[in-house]
Every structure is written in C-alpha cells, then in structure tokens.
Design a protein around this motif. Structure first.
Motif, short mmCIF file in Angstrom:
data_model
loop_
_atom_site.label_atom_id
_atom_site.label_comp_id
_atom_site.label_asym_id
_atom_site.label_seq_id
_atom_site.Cartn_x
_atom_site.Cartn_y
_atom_site.Cartn_z
N ASN A 1 0.65 -1.21 0.18
CA ASN A 1 -0.15 0.34 0.14
C ASN A 1 1.16 0.88 -0.11
O ASN A 1 0.66 2.29 0.14
CB ASN A 1 -1.06 -0.01 0.82
N ARG A 2 2.42 0.94 -0.16
CA ARG A 2 3.24 2.08 -0.48
C ARG A 2 4.19 2.33 -1.96
O ARG A 2 4.04 0.73 -2.00
CB ARG A 2 4.14 2.48 0.84
N ARG A 3 4.93 3.40 -1.77
CA ARG A 3 5.25 3.42 -3.11
C ARG A 3 6.72 2.57 -3.38
O ARG A 3 7.57 3.10 -1.87
CB ARG A 3 5.58 5.00 -3.52
N LEU A 4 7.26 1.78 -3.59
CA LEU A 4 8.57 1.03 -3.65
C LEU A 4 9.37 2.31 -3.58
O LEU A 4 9.40 3.41 -4.22
CB LEU A 4 8.95 0.29 -4.84
N ARG A 5 11.05 2.34 -2.72
CA ARG A 5 11.26 3.26 -2.48
C ARG A 5 12.94 2.88 -4.22
O ARG A 5 13.21 1.56 -3.29
CB ARG A 5 12.65 3.30 -1.79
N THR A 6 12.79 2.97 -5.40
CA THR A 6 13.67 1.72 -6.22
C THR A 6 14.84 3.25 -6.23
O THR A 6 15.11 4.38 -6.97
CB THR A 6 13.15 1.71 -7.41
N ARG A 7 15.97 2.52 -6.61
CA ARG A 7 17.23 2.79 -7.52
C ARG A 7 17.55 2.30 -8.69
O ARG A 7 17.93 1.46 -8.98
CB ARG A 7 18.05 3.17 -6.37
N ASP A 8 17.29 2.97 -10.31
CA ASP A 8 16.93 2.79 -11.65
C ASP A 8 18.64 2.05 -11.45
O ASP A 8 18.75 3.29 -11.72
CB ASP A 8 16.20 3.58 -12.73
N PHE A 9 18.70 1.22 -13.02
CA PHE A 9 19.76 1.24 -13.51
C PHE A 9 19.27 0.90 -15.02
O PHE A 9 18.27 -0.98 -15.19
CB PHE A 9 20.37 -0.31 -12.95
N ASP A 10 20.14 0.68 -15.69
CA ASP A 10 19.88 0.82 -17.67
C ASP A 10 20.27 -0.69 -17.92
O ASP A 10 20.06 -1.33 -18.87
CB ASP A 10 20.25 1.53 -18.40
N SER A 11 21.16 -1.09 -16.73
CA SER A 11 21.32 -3.04 -17.37
C SER A 11 21.87 -3.56 -15.87
O SER A 11 21.69 -3.26 -14.63
CB SER A 11 22.81 -2.84 -17.75
N TYR A 12 21.21 -5.50 -16.25
CA TYR A 12 21.29 -6.03 -14.97
C TYR A 12 22.48 -6.45 -14.21
O TYR A 12 22.94 -5.92 -12.92
CB TYR A 12 20.21 -7.56 -15.52
N PRO A 13 24.13 -5.93 -15.11
CA PRO A 13 25.03 -5.93 -14.26
C PRO A 13 25.76 -4.93 -13.25
O PRO A 13 25.98 -5.43 -12.28
CB PRO A 13 25.96 -6.12 -15.69
N LEU A 14 24.95 -4.73 -13.82
CA LEU A 14 25.03 -2.82 -12.82
C LEU A 14 23.45 -3.44 -11.60
O LEU A 14 24.71 -2.78 -10.64
CB LEU A 14 24.52 -1.42 -13.92
N VAL A 15 23.07 -3.70 -11.64
CA VAL A 15 22.37 -3.78 -10.97
C VAL A 15 23.06 -4.85 -10.09
O VAL A 15 23.00 -5.27 -8.37
CB VAL A 15 20.75 -4.30 -10.86
N LEU A 16 23.35 -5.73 -10.75
CA LEU A 16 23.67 -6.14 -9.19
C LEU A 16 25.56 -5.95 -8.71
O LEU A 16 25.63 -6.55 -7.00
CB LEU A 16 24.75 -8.31 -10.58
N GLN A 17 25.88 -5.68 -9.41
CA GLN A 17 26.85 -4.75 -8.64
C GLN A 17 26.72 -3.67 -8.24
O GLN A 17 27.40 -3.79 -6.73
CB GLN A 17 27.62 -4.37 -10.09
N ALA A 18 26.01 -3.06 -8.02
CA ALA A 18 25.58 -2.00 -6.64
C ALA A 18 24.86 -2.44 -4.90
O ALA A 18 24.75 -3.11 -4.38
CB ALA A 18 24.26 -1.43 -7.42
N ALA A 19 24.55 -4.38 -6.23
CA ALA A 19 23.72 -4.88 -4.75
C ALA A 19 25.13 -5.33 -4.19
O ALA A 19 25.71 -5.49 -2.76
CB ALA A 19 23.05 -6.04 -4.67
N VAL A 20 25.98 -5.82 -5.19
CA VAL A 20 27.37 -6.16 -3.57
C VAL A 20 28.37 -4.76 -3.61
O VAL A 20 28.72 -5.47 -2.48
CB VAL A 20 28.50 -7.23 -5.36
#
Length: 302
Positions: free
Chosen positions: A219-238
C-alpha cells in the motif's frame, strides 16, 4: 506483378517511419538517420497518404503514435530487423569450424564461465566462441549458432530449442541489513532501497511484477534505484547499495561464496525462465552445434 507488390507502400518512407515510431519523435528520427526533421515529416505524410490514415497525432510540436501507427510500427520494425539480420548472416557466412554461442552478459560471466571447462573437457573438438551482450538476440550484430537468454525478451523468428526453469528472489550484501532480524517478511522489503533494472520495453521482471507474482500487496510506493543494465544492478547489490532481484542461475555462485545473501525466503518460480534458441549461421557445424545444445540442456536441467 505479384499482389503483394501492389500493396507495398512507398519503401523510402519505411526507415523514417520506423525510426520515428520507435522514438515517437521526428526530431530524434532525423538525428538518427542524418536527415532534417522536415524530410522525416514529408516522408511520413507521404506514407500516411498512401495508407489513407494517420499514423501520428501532431500536438503542440510533439507527435504521438495512433493505435494504427503503433501496430504498423511493430510490423515494420520486425520486418526491417529480419532483413538486417539476414544481411548480416550472409555477410558473415564464410566457412569456419567454430560454434558461436550468444549469451546474456550476466549468465555468460556468472553461470557459463565456471562451467565452461567441463564443456571443453567433454568436447575438445569443438571450437566455441562466446558472444555476450546485454541486448536481446534480435539486436545481435553477428550471426550465431545457439543463443541463451531470459524468456520473454524479444527473440524475433529464431527457433526455440528448449526452455529451462529458473527462480527469482531478493539478494543483498551480507552486511547491508545491519542488525535486522532475518529472514525478513516479504512486505518488509519495501522498507529498503530496491535496486531496479528499468528498461524500455520492460522485458525483464522488476519489483512490481515480482511482488505481484509473490502474492504480496503493498500500500505504499517502492523506493527504487534504477539502472539500465542488470550487471549494474548486481554490482550495486554487491557494493551494499540496496536489495536486488537475483536469478538463481546467475547469483548462485555469489550466494555460495557469501558475497550475497537472501534476506527473505520468498521466491518466484519460472518453470520456463530461460530460453535456448537455434541460430541461423549459414556455415555452422551441425554436429558441433548439437553437441553444445545437448550439453546446455544437461547443465540447465538442475
């Protein structure tokens, strides 16, 4: 003259129309094709006159595709893409004994590379070349024999060889959650920064869809940080920037090594999450291609 020749529109207008439809902008289409905006507009008006209907609505110096224009844009885009692919295949059809595997970058790096020595041990006669990319196979700039990508991404007219299952679940750096009690409840994920692979078209499962498939209503808006490629998403998680969605076959080794952890137990199963396609490389070695397909089927069976 064939009937289809009578029905063809002015061919000179198809490239300008495809670019304008893809960008939904005459200006960006003109920049891409090295033409003036006036030339793009003239070509599209000629095309609209020939078809007898509007493909774009013009409002306040902006253009918007009509429903007919959007449908025609998909048809023209697919046709031009197929012509382009076939031309590339013909240009690169020189004889060679190698087998070319087109693979998504993350799967190539995290899933394929650790296993590749087994393939070479089993098939020393196969000269395998890996072509990795963050783009779907319809955008491949070189011919290939076999391709592996996430199911649902554009694949054009390539023949499906088989599918394999995958599962998607949240992952993050082990220290990211601090002293939080684990495992988190699924809804508690919304309290954190969620790392998002945000692309157009959205041919990749993202957080809204993952929560929906997991049966969780927020019931609330998600706080997302957007990336244009999945490898960048994984590196951000790491690097501890937030929580990402992890595909088991991609992040499995990082979980085993402790680089990433699963902060909650919830997962979404995709029984046909990975698709393996046959390419159309004219000079491909059929026996060696079949050997690669058989090996991939075996490795993806777990």
């Amino acid at each position: 003259m064939h009937n289809w020749q009578r029905n063809l529109p002015p061919l000179s207008g198809l490239l300008p129309f495809e670019a304008a439809a893809r960008h939904e902008s005459f200006t960006l289409a003109a920049d891409e094709l090295g033409l003036t905006q006036a030339a793009i507009s003239k070509q599209i008006r000629t095309l609209e006159h020939d078809l007898g209907m509007k493909l774009f609505e013009r409002r306040n110096r902006s253009v918007f595709l009509t429903e007919a224009g959007r449908r025609y844009g998909r048809v023209v885009g697919d046709a031009l893409n197929n012509i382009s692919q076939e031309a590339a295949f013909l240009r690169n059809s020189q004889a060679t004994d190698e087998v070319v595997l087109f693979c998504q970058l993350c799967e190539a790096f995290y899933w394929l590379m650790p296993r590749l020595s087994k393939f070479h041990e089993q098939h020393p006669e196969v000269e395998l070349r890996i072509k990795s990319s963050v783009s779907p196979i319809v955008d491949a700039d070189q011919p290939f024999d076999v391709a592996l990508q996430t199911t649902g991404r554009p694949h054009g007219s390539y023949a499906l060889a088989f599918t394999a299952s995958d599962e998607i679940f949240p992952v993050c750096r082990s220290g990211y959650l601090g002293s939080a009690t684990l495992p988190l409840k699924t809804a508690e994920l919304a309290d954190h920064v969620l790392l998002s692979h945000n692309v157009l078209p959205q041919d990749w499962l993202d957080w809204d869809s993952w929560f929906a498939e997991a049966g969780v209503t927020l019931n609330r808006r998600l706080r997302t940080r957007d990336f244009d490629s999945y490898p960048l998403v994984l590196q951000a998680a790491v690097s501890g920037q937030g929580i990402a969605l992890g595909w088991r076959r991609t992040v499995g080794q990082m979980l085993d090594d402790g680089v990433l952890i699963r902060p909650c137990r919830e997962r979404v199963m995709h029984p046909t999450g990975i698709s393996v396609f046959r390419g159309r490389r004219a000079s491909g070695n059929r026996a060696q291609t079949e050997a690669l397909l058989t090996w991939l089927r075996s490795e993806l069976a777990d």
